[in-house]
Design a protein around this motif. Structure first.
Motif, PDB file in Angstrom:
ATOM      1  N   ARG A  49     -29.724 113.604  23.653  1.00 46.11           N
ATOM      2  CA  ARG A  49     -28.833 114.706  23.331  1.00 46.11           C
ATOM      3  C   ARG A  49     -29.274 115.968  24.086  1.00 46.11           C
ATOM      4  O   ARG A  49     -28.475 116.663  24.709  1.00 46.11           O
ATOM      5  N   ASN A  50     -30.577 116.236  24.043  1.00 46.43           N
ATOM      6  CA  ASN A  50     -31.104 117.413  24.740  1.00 46.43           C
ATOM      7  C   ASN A  50     -30.882 117.332  26.245  1.00 46.43           C
ATOM      8  O   ASN A  50     -30.818 118.344  26.925  1.00 46.43           O
ATOM      9  N   LYS A  52     -28.195 116.263  27.493  1.00 45.54           N
ATOM     10  CA  LYS A  52     -26.739 116.363  27.665  1.00 45.54           C
ATOM     11  C   LYS A  52     -26.073 115.031  28.010  1.00 45.54           C
ATOM     12  O   LYS A  52     -25.050 114.998  28.684  1.00 45.54           O
ATOM     13  N   ILE A  53     -26.692 113.958  27.562  1.00 41.46           N
ATOM     14  CA  ILE A  53     -26.055 112.661  27.771  1.00 41.46           C
ATOM     15  C   ILE A  53     -25.250 112.321  26.517  1.00 41.46           C
ATOM     16  O   ILE A  53     -24.180 111.741  26.589  1.00 41.46           O
ATOM     17  N   HIS A  55     -23.818 113.755  22.543  1.00 44.13           N
ATOM     18  CA  HIS A  55     -23.549 114.853  21.629  1.00 44.13           C
ATOM     19  C   HIS A  55     -23.701 114.304  20.227  1.00 44.13           C
ATOM     20  O   HIS A  55     -23.655 113.102  20.022  1.00 44.13           O
ATOM     21  N   TYR A  64     -23.731 110.040  16.556  1.00 42.69           N
ATOM     22  CA  TYR A  64     -23.838 110.339  17.986  1.00 42.69           C
ATOM     23  C   TYR A  64     -22.688 109.738  18.774  1.00 42.69           C
ATOM     24  O   TYR A  64     -22.139 108.716  18.394  1.00 42.69           O
ATOM     25  N   TYR A  67     -21.376 111.901  25.637  1.00 39.34           N
ATOM     26  CA  TYR A  67     -20.839 113.189  26.045  1.00 39.34           C
ATOM     27  C   TYR A  67     -20.089 113.031  27.360  1.00 39.34           C
ATOM     28  O   TYR A  67     -19.038 113.603  27.587  1.00 39.34           O
ATOM     29  N   ARG A  68     -20.668 112.216  28.259  1.00 40.15           N
ATOM     30  CA  ARG A  68     -20.051 111.999  29.573  1.00 40.15           C
ATOM     31  C   ARG A  68     -19.360 110.638  29.617  1.00 40.15           C
ATOM     32  O   ARG A  68     -19.582 109.798  28.748  1.00 40.15           O
TER      33      ARG A  68
END
Lengths: 140, 140
Positions: A49-50, A52-53, A55, A64, A67-68
């Motif tokens: 998460r940190n 940015k993979i 959210h 979870y 994100y991408r």
DNA sequence: ACTTTGTCTATTAATTAAGTAGGCAAATAT
DNA sequence: ATATTTGCCTACTTAATTAATAGACAAAGT
């Protein structure tokens, strides 16, 4: 060899890639389905998460989610995040460079060349291996 | 990453390759010149001897020397001997195969393909990297 | 015999990987 | 509001692996 942590991360991400855009998935569910110790998985997902993979969503119905797009998450990034350098020697690592302790002189070291090639070939393969690809391969 | 043991082994072998057919070299000399803990080096050289890469001579004037020609000792063999599998996953290792614990079903696993390619490319490079090559690269 | 040098087994120390515990903070439902 | 759910974060413990050391033994040469 990849660490268990890294393998757990890959499995969890593949699981989430299969459920892309289907809403948040509870840690508990991933842990059970992929047989990963829950607390360990928590720490792994947090790192992802940190980076940015992933959210996350808190509270009831939370969990979870990717994100991408699955095709935009490749193995290089996951491995580097979980295990650090991909190269077999610190002195040929692109992202985690360190001089080799046992090396007398890096400039004239004849050992590095082979490992630079290994690194480049490895990166070439891993760059093309992303979550979408893995999910597709899985269905065969 | 290669272990220190493996890196020590490579350095020691390169040292001996440079002195191929110049008679036995004392462990002490290799340890000092390559800055390797002597007792640790002893164990390493012994393994290389048992693997028929080195020969030894006991008593005064004794030591270790390369058994084969430098061009006939490649990095694959050294790494496998010291560190075991070259592959990043046990389930794609040619010489040290083991099923992945975290894997639900190897047959349909979409993760393996990428690592099979990595393994093959890595072996291709390391197969062509032998002691003679390393010594030659070093002189540039 | 005595010295030199490798052989071998057993231990210890250090480091890293793997897993666990428990309280805090945010989001949601009632 | 407040209770519940769920992720967030720090600290800790245990297990496994890697690195290094000790010391007795055996073979070869002087």
């Amino acid at each position: 060899m990849l660490s268990k942590k890294c393998k757990y991360a890959i499995h969890a991400l593949v699981y989430l890639a299969e459920r892309y855009q289907k809403g948040p998935i509870h840690i508990q569910e991933i842990a059970e389905k992929q047989r990963i110790p829950k607390k360990f998985l928590e720490a792994i997902l947090l790192e992802l998460r940190n980076a940015k993979i992933l959210h996350s969503k808190k509270g009831k119905g939370g969990g979870y989610y990717l994100y991408r797009r699955p095709e935009d998450v490749n193995l290089i990034e996951i491995i580097r995040l979980m295990d650090g350098a991909i190269a077999m020697l610190p002195c040929v690592s692109l992202n985690y460079y360190e001089p080799c302790e046992e090396c007398i002189d890096e400039k004239t070291c004849g050992i590095r060349n082979a490992f630079i090639s290994v690194r480049d070939e490895t990166l070439k393969v891993l760059k093309n291996s992303n979550l979408a690809q893995i999910v597709a391969d899985q269905k065969k």
